[in-house]
Motif scaffolding. Sequence first.
Motif, short mmCIF file in Angstrom:
data_model
loop_
_atom_site.label_atom_id
_atom_site.label_comp_id
_atom_site.label_asym_id
_atom_site.label_seq_id
_atom_site.Cartn_x
_atom_site.Cartn_y
_atom_site.Cartn_z
N ASN A 12 0.72 -1.15 0.17
CA ASN A 12 0.09 -0.10 0.22
C ASN A 12 0.96 1.24 0.04
OD1 ASN A 12 0.91 0.14 2.45
ND2 ASN A 12 -1.01 -0.23 3.70
N ALA A 13 2.16 1.16 0.07
CA ALA A 13 2.97 2.21 0.00
C ALA A 13 3.43 2.52 -1.34
CB ALA A 13 4.22 2.10 1.15
N PHE A 14 3.28 1.74 -2.21
CA PHE A 14 3.84 2.04 -3.89
C PHE A 14 2.55 1.76 -4.61
CE2 PHE A 14 6.83 0.67 -6.95
CZ PHE A 14 7.90 1.67 -6.73
N ALA A 15 2.81 1.58 -5.94
CA ALA A 15 1.87 1.46 -6.99
C ALA A 15 1.01 0.08 -6.98
CB ALA A 15 2.38 1.70 -8.37
N LEU A 16 -0.01 0.43 -7.52
CA LEU A 16 -0.79 -0.86 -7.83
C LEU A 16 -1.22 -1.70 -6.58
CD1 LEU A 16 1.05 -1.82 -11.22
CD2 LEU A 16 -1.48 -1.18 -11.20
N HIS A 17 -1.24 -0.97 -5.48
CA HIS A 17 -1.76 -1.59 -4.29
C HIS A 17 -3.22 -2.33 -4.28
CE1 HIS A 17 -2.81 -2.87 -0.24
NE2 HIS A 17 -3.74 -1.80 -0.27
N GLU A 18 -4.23 -1.52 -4.85
CA GLU A 18 -5.57 -2.17 -5.05
C GLU A 18 -5.73 -3.27 -6.00
OE1 GLU A 18 -8.57 0.73 -5.36
OE2 GLU A 18 -7.72 2.10 -3.71
N THR A 19 -5.04 -3.11 -7.17
CA THR A 19 -5.05 -4.14 -8.05
C THR A 19 -4.32 -5.39 -7.41
OG1 THR A 19 -4.54 -2.71 -9.90
CG2 THR A 19 -4.12 -4.94 -10.28
N LEU A 20 -3.25 -5.36 -6.78
CA LEU A 20 -2.57 -6.49 -6.11
C LEU A 20 -3.46 -7.20 -5.09
CD1 LEU A 20 1.13 -5.20 -5.85
CD2 LEU A 20 0.29 -7.07 -7.32
N ASN A 21 -4.07 -6.33 -4.39
CA ASN A 21 -4.85 -6.76 -3.34
C ASN A 21 -6.11 -7.51 -4.01
OD1 ASN A 21 -5.53 -6.95 -0.49
ND2 ASN A 21 -7.28 -5.49 -0.98
N SER A 22 -6.71 -7.02 -4.99
CA SER A 22 -7.71 -7.67 -5.65
C SER A 22 -7.44 -8.93 -6.41
CB SER A 22 -8.25 -6.55 -6.67
OG SER A 22 -9.20 -7.20 -7.58
N VAL A 23 -6.28 -9.02 -7.06
CA VAL A 23 -5.80 -10.34 -7.87
C VAL A 23 -4.51 -10.66 -7.13
CG1 VAL A 23 -5.45 -11.40 -9.98
CG2 VAL A 23 -6.74 -8.96 -9.93
N SER A 24 -4.74 -11.24 -6.09
CA SER A 24 -3.80 -11.63 -5.04
C SER A 24 -2.38 -12.57 -5.44
CB SER A 24 -4.43 -12.32 -3.70
OG SER A 24 -5.17 -13.63 -4.08
N ASP A 25 -3.02 -13.12 -6.65
CA ASP A 25 -1.64 -14.29 -7.11
C ASP A 25 -0.80 -13.40 -7.98
OD1 ASP A 25 -2.84 -16.24 -5.62
OD2 ASP A 25 -3.99 -17.11 -7.12
N THR A 26 -1.12 -12.15 -8.52
CA THR A 26 -0.28 -11.55 -9.34
C THR A 26 1.13 -11.18 -9.06
OG1 THR A 26 -2.25 -10.64 -10.35
CG2 THR A 26 -0.25 -9.52 -11.00
N VAL A 27 2.20 -11.23 -9.62
CA VAL A 27 3.30 -10.79 -9.48
C VAL A 27 3.61 -9.75 -10.37
CG1 VAL A 27 5.73 -11.17 -9.18
CG2 VAL A 27 4.17 -13.01 -8.31
N ILE A 28 3.98 -8.60 -10.11
CA ILE A 28 4.40 -7.51 -11.08
C ILE A 28 5.75 -7.16 -11.17
CG2 ILE A 28 4.06 -5.17 -11.77
CD1 ILE A 28 1.28 -5.20 -10.52
#
Length: 222
Positions: A12-28
Amino acid sequence: MSVFGEFYVPSNAFALHETLNSVSDTVIEIERVVATDEILTPYFWISGSHPATFEGAVADDPSIRNLEQLDEFQDTALYRAEWTSHIESIVYIYTKIKAVVLEATGTNERWELRIRFDDRDQLDAFQEYCHENNIAFNLQQLYDLSQPKTGGQYGLTSKQQTALVQAWEAGYFDTPREASLEDVAEKLDITQQSLSKRLHRAHKSLIENTLKVSSSETNPRI
């Protein structure tokens, strides 16, 4: 003298927090960032989720806009987008103190960052900014080129060093090869695409810090 720091920060201190939280298996994995005035354009790979699922989650994420898919492979996809003013910490790193994020990998739990600072004053400015804005960070490693530490004198991250050693031990660099890229990636439990990029970055760092003393970067590459 340049200082290299490896940090963990909560997602939550960097980018795309909401996306990573929503699609929890994603690695960017951010490949590079082009900075123009106050606009930051990241190029990044995603894995662990279907591109359509990822794109649906991004639509509701205020930290990013103008998402565009550039390439898609079997288990990963490359995107370009723009970061917005909702991620002041990233804008500050690039546009205010001019530090360079050399590597960034994000999951729903945290971002792992490797940042190059021009000197200790620049590092102090970054740490002060984080404290003043309540941005939690966990410093994992700090070194400069005169203080070697687990490959740090060559600009390698711990992951890059592990990938190189694993590939060497498996016989990936032998002629003929005794192990394929797929074999090494399986041992490291990462995708072939991630391993290929990690080895490429490791080779680049070794060349820059052994054969070539310094280089200039107009568009920082991660």
